[in-house]
Design an enzyme around this catalytic site. Structure first.
Site, PDB file in Angstrom:
ATOM      1  N   ARG A 145       0.792  -1.206   0.073  1.00  0.00           N
ATOM      2  CA  ARG A 145       0.070   0.133  -0.128  1.00  0.00           C
ATOM      3  C   ARG A 145       0.907   1.294   0.114  1.00  0.00           C
ATOM      4  O   ARG A 145       0.553   2.422  -0.186  1.00  0.00           O
ATOM      5  CB  ARG A 145      -1.131   0.116   1.215  1.00  0.00           C
ATOM      6  CG  ARG A 145      -2.043  -0.953   1.244  1.00  0.00           C
ATOM      7  CD  ARG A 145      -2.845  -1.319   2.491  1.00  0.00           C
ATOM      8  NE  ARG A 145      -1.915  -2.399   3.167  1.00  0.00           N
ATOM      9  CZ  ARG A 145      -2.431  -2.813   4.329  1.00  0.00           C
ATOM     10  NH1 ARG A 145      -3.486  -2.258   4.757  1.00  0.00           N
ATOM     11  NH2 ARG A 145      -1.605  -3.798   5.144  1.00  0.00           N
TER      12      ARG A 145
ATOM     13  N   ASN B 224      37.830  41.567   5.577  1.00  0.00           N
ATOM     14  CA  ASN B 224      36.720  42.021   4.881  1.00  0.00           C
ATOM     15  C   ASN B 224      36.920  41.613   3.559  1.00  0.00           C
ATOM     16  O   ASN B 224      37.771  41.935   2.679  1.00  0.00           O
ATOM     17  CB  ASN B 224      36.502  43.548   5.269  1.00  0.00           C
ATOM     18  CG  ASN B 224      35.122  43.964   4.516  1.00  0.00           C
ATOM     19  OD1 ASN B 224      34.214  43.842   5.235  1.00  0.00           O
ATOM     20  ND2 ASN B 224      35.186  43.927   3.338  1.00  0.00           N
TER      21      ASN B 224
HETATM   22  C1  UD1 Z   1      -2.461  -6.729  10.895  1.00  0.00           C
HETATM   23  C2  UD1 Z   1      -3.245  -7.670  11.773  1.00  0.00           C
HETATM   24  C3  UD1 Z   1      -4.802  -6.858  11.989  1.00  0.00           C
HETATM   25  C4  UD1 Z   1      -4.440  -5.688  12.849  1.00  0.00           C
HETATM   26  C5  UD1 Z   1      -3.593  -4.693  11.994  1.00  0.00           C
HETATM   27  C6  UD1 Z   1      -3.005  -3.565  12.981  1.00  0.00           C
HETATM   28  C7  UD1 Z   1      -2.918  -9.745  10.761  1.00  0.00           C
HETATM   29  C8  UD1 Z   1      -3.324 -10.832   9.770  1.00  0.00           C
HETATM   30  N1  UD1 Z   1      -3.732  -8.892  10.813  1.00  0.00           N
HETATM   31  O1  UD1 Z   1      -3.066  -6.285   9.846  1.00  0.00           O
HETATM   32  O2  UD1 Z   1      -5.686  -7.672  12.750  1.00  0.00           O
HETATM   33  O3  UD1 Z   1      -5.701  -4.956  13.170  1.00  0.00           O
HETATM   34  O4  UD1 Z   1      -2.243  -5.520  11.694  1.00  0.00           O
HETATM   35  O5  UD1 Z   1      -2.151  -2.734  12.158  1.00  0.00           O
HETATM   36  O6  UD1 Z   1      -1.736  -9.841  11.376  1.00  0.00           O
HETATM   37  N2  UD1 Z   1       4.477  -9.359   7.412  1.00  0.00           N
HETATM   38  C9  UD1 Z   1       5.495 -10.026   7.301  1.00  0.00           C
HETATM   39  N3  UD1 Z   1       5.290 -11.082   6.399  1.00  0.00           N
HETATM   40  C10 UD1 Z   1       4.022 -11.497   5.524  1.00  0.00           C
HETATM   41  C11 UD1 Z   1       3.070 -10.586   6.105  1.00  0.00           C
HETATM   42  C12 UD1 Z   1       3.126  -9.600   6.906  1.00  0.00           C
HETATM   43  O7  UD1 Z   1       6.433  -9.990   7.942  1.00  0.00           O
HETATM   44  O8  UD1 Z   1       4.232 -12.141   4.966  1.00  0.00           O
HETATM   45  C13 UD1 Z   1       4.757  -8.235   8.356  1.00  0.00           C
HETATM   46  C14 UD1 Z   1       4.432  -6.863   7.635  1.00  0.00           C
HETATM   47  O9  UD1 Z   1       5.731  -6.263   7.416  1.00  0.00           O
HETATM   48  C15 UD1 Z   1       3.993  -6.142   8.980  1.00  0.00           C
HETATM   49  C16 UD1 Z   1       3.316  -7.042   9.832  1.00  0.00           C
HETATM   50  O10 UD1 Z   1       3.689  -8.325   9.552  1.00  0.00           O
HETATM   51  O11 UD1 Z   1       4.877  -5.505   9.801  1.00  0.00           O
HETATM   52  C17 UD1 Z   1       1.589  -7.042   9.665  1.00  0.00           C
HETATM   53  O12 UD1 Z   1       1.224  -7.171   8.232  1.00  0.00           O
HETATM   54  P1  UD1 Z   1       0.294  -6.016   7.427  1.00  0.00           P
HETATM   55  O13 UD1 Z   1       0.184  -6.619   6.183  1.00  0.00           O
HETATM   56  O14 UD1 Z   1       0.695  -4.810   7.711  1.00  0.00           O
HETATM   57  O15 UD1 Z   1      -1.044  -6.592   8.275  1.00  0.00           O
HETATM   58  P2  UD1 Z   1      -2.344  -5.695   8.499  1.00  0.00           P
HETATM   59  O16 UD1 Z   1      -2.915  -5.692   7.505  1.00  0.00           O
HETATM   60  O17 UD1 Z   1      -1.890  -4.154   8.908  1.00  0.00           O
HETATM   61 CA    CA Z   2       0.054  -3.042   9.318  1.00  0.00          CA
END
Ligand code: UD1
Ligand code: CA
Length: 457
Positions: free
Chosen positions: A21, A385
């Site tokens: 995003r 200067n």
């Molecule tokens: C996540 C939570 C959601 C919460 C929200 C709050 C999950 C499934 N959902 O959603 O319930 O409300 O955070 O901000 O966790 N990441 C990896 N590897 C992956 C996928 C993600 O390392 O394969 C890491 C991302 O870099 C990030 C974190 O996990 O730091 C969370 O992933 P993200 O995709 O941001 O989850 P959200 O959709 O924000």
């Molecule tokens: Ca997140």
């Protein structure tokens, strides 16, 4: 606040995601907020909690992410997630590092730069107090529609987390949301992380499914419901990045103002929290202060001034100017429209006026470069200067050379000093002189090329 010695605390930081995003070439966790990468902000907070080990799960741009972490702290451990198959899958990758660890583990997202140490300590304490296997951080917020929902049972106990994309209309209407920070027993993670499944709308292994797994197996799950939701906001888009930067900046400007710095227009002022400013400074609108910059007391900075990685002594005035890796001693006046580049060292009470550029040069005590000059690879003695339009011609097309100007010299307007060249103490150059040879102390040179003034007859 830190946890007691007898209950070791580890942290797993999920930072493998691409951050789709963000629509960026740069990994999300490396985007700066108020001057420092998102992930570094979180690591700084963890540092105050004495967490060991700290495991960062890297994937997308993993090399770059590791490098930035290592520079911050060489003791950080890394786990690789080569395919991004969800937050639960990412956490699984950290398990080998935690094989022999018994204690509690904080699981955090690398994209939560505002998390504060106090809130994390509370989360750990909640977990310890209830002897919980898994404790999550939640908040009541009708605004955060894309966060996971906390589903509670008839007794009000946390039953599961439902991701927004997987919610039924009733679940979607729930307002208690998952903030994405957890504290769990290491033993629990070893047992249940490998049992996650990916049967959901995104086909990913969700860490959030640990909650339902724990409940189904009769384990203890708890939640810390915080009203400090602003501390737990994750960055998913550039909009979030701007919001988080603004929050951090606001907090820092407030602190500076309480320490005695006047900030006339906080909304138009950008000051990174690595910048130190002494009391009784006045910061005018449009000022941008970055990096390892220090400003001593009593300075007037701005309007419209950018200072990066520079040191400014007390009682200086700097308006409409740009300073980069410059050092300025006390009582100096700079600008409007001056440009101080790396290695510019301006002595006490000196003046650098309008449309003046200074690079890799020392300007002595009380010396003046009032208008339209370029001073590069030079030293200018005390009390000298420099006339309007003077140029140190430091580059002959192949190499850079130095110009040494003594004390109490008078350089006439529009002089060109062709380096390497030395101008002795007390010497004078006439207006428009092109100085190609050394000028002895107390002598006068004029013309093109400059020659000693013929004796009057
Ligand atoms: C996540 C939570 C959601 C919460 C929200 C709050 C999950 C499934 N959902 O959603 O319930 O409300 O955070 O901000 O966790 N990441 C990896 N590897 C992956 C996928 C993600 O390392 O394969 C890491 C991302 O870099 C990030 C974190 O996990 O730091 C969370 O992933 P993200 O995709 O941001 O989850 P959200 O959709 O924000
Ligand atoms: Ca997140």
């Amino acid at each position: 606040m830190s946890t007691p010695e007898n209950s070791p605390l580890a942290a797993v930081i999920l930072a493998a995601g691409k951050g789709t995003r963000m629509k960026s070439r740069l990994a999300k966790v490396l985007h700066p907020v108020l001057g420092r990468p998102l992930l570094i902000r979180l690591l700084e907070t963890l540092r105050t909690l004495h967490v060991q080990p700290q495991v960062v799960v890297v994937g997308y741009q993993g090399e770059e992410v590791q490098e930035v972490c290592r520079q911050f702290d060489p003791h950080i451990t890394f786990a690789q997630q080569t395919e991004q198959r969800g937050s639960g899958h990412a956490a699984q990758m950290a398990l080998p590092v935690l094989e022999d660890f018994s204690g509690r583990v904080l699981i955090l997202s690398g994209d939560m730069p505002l998390l504060d140490a106090q809130l994390l300590s509370q989360l750990v304490e909640t977990s310890q107090r209830g002897d919980e296997d898994l404790t999550l951080l939640s908040a009541n917020s009708p605004q955060h529609r894309d966060f996971g929902r906390i589903v509670r049972d008839a007794q009000g106990r946390v039953e599961r987390i439902q991701e927004a994309k997987d919610c039924s209309p009733q679940e979607y209407a729930l307002t208690e949301v998952n903030l994405g920070a957890y504290c769990a027993k290491a033993q629990f993670l070893r047992q249940f992380l490998p049992r996650l499944e990916a049967n959901n709308a995104q086909g990913e292994f969700y860490i959030t499914d640990l909650v339902a797994l724990a409940r189904q197996n009769g384990l203890r799950v708890g939640a810390l419901v915080t009203d400090k939701i602003e501390c737990a906001l994750g960055v998913n888009s550039r909009l979030d990045l701007a919001t988080v930067s603004a929050t951090l900046k606001e907090r820092y400007l407030e602190r500076l103002m309480l320490q005695g710095v006047s900030i006339l227009d906080p909304t138009s002022t950008w000051i990174e929290d690595s910048v130190q400013i002494g009391p009784d400074c006045v910061i005018w609108p449009g000022t941008v202060l970055c990096g390892q910059t220090t400003i001593a007391s009593g300075c007037q900075i701005g309007p419209n001034t950018q200072i990066t990685d520079s040191q400014v002594g007390p009682d200086c005035q700097i308006a409409h100017s740009v300073l980069l890796q410059a050092q300025v001693e006390e009582g100096v006046k700079i600008g409007p429209f001056a440009y101080l580049r790396p290695g510019a060292k301006i002595g006490p009470q000196a003046k650098v006026g309008d449309f003046v550029e200074i690079k890799n040069s020392t300007i002595g005590r009380g010396a003046k470069v009032p208008h339209l000059s370029y001073i590069g690879d030079s030293s200018v003695g005390a009390g000298t200067n420099i006339g309007c339009g003077t140029i140190t011609c430091n580059y002959d097309g192949r190499a850079k050379h130095r110009t040494i100007i003594g004390e109490k010299v008078f350089i006439g307007s529009n002089s060109s000093l062709v380096a390497p060249v030395q101008i002795g103490d007390g010497a004078t150059t006439g207006a428009g002189a092109v100085v190609t040879r050394d000028v002895p102390p107390h002598s006068v040179v004029v013309g093109v090329p400059a020659r000693p003034l013929p004796p009057k007859n």
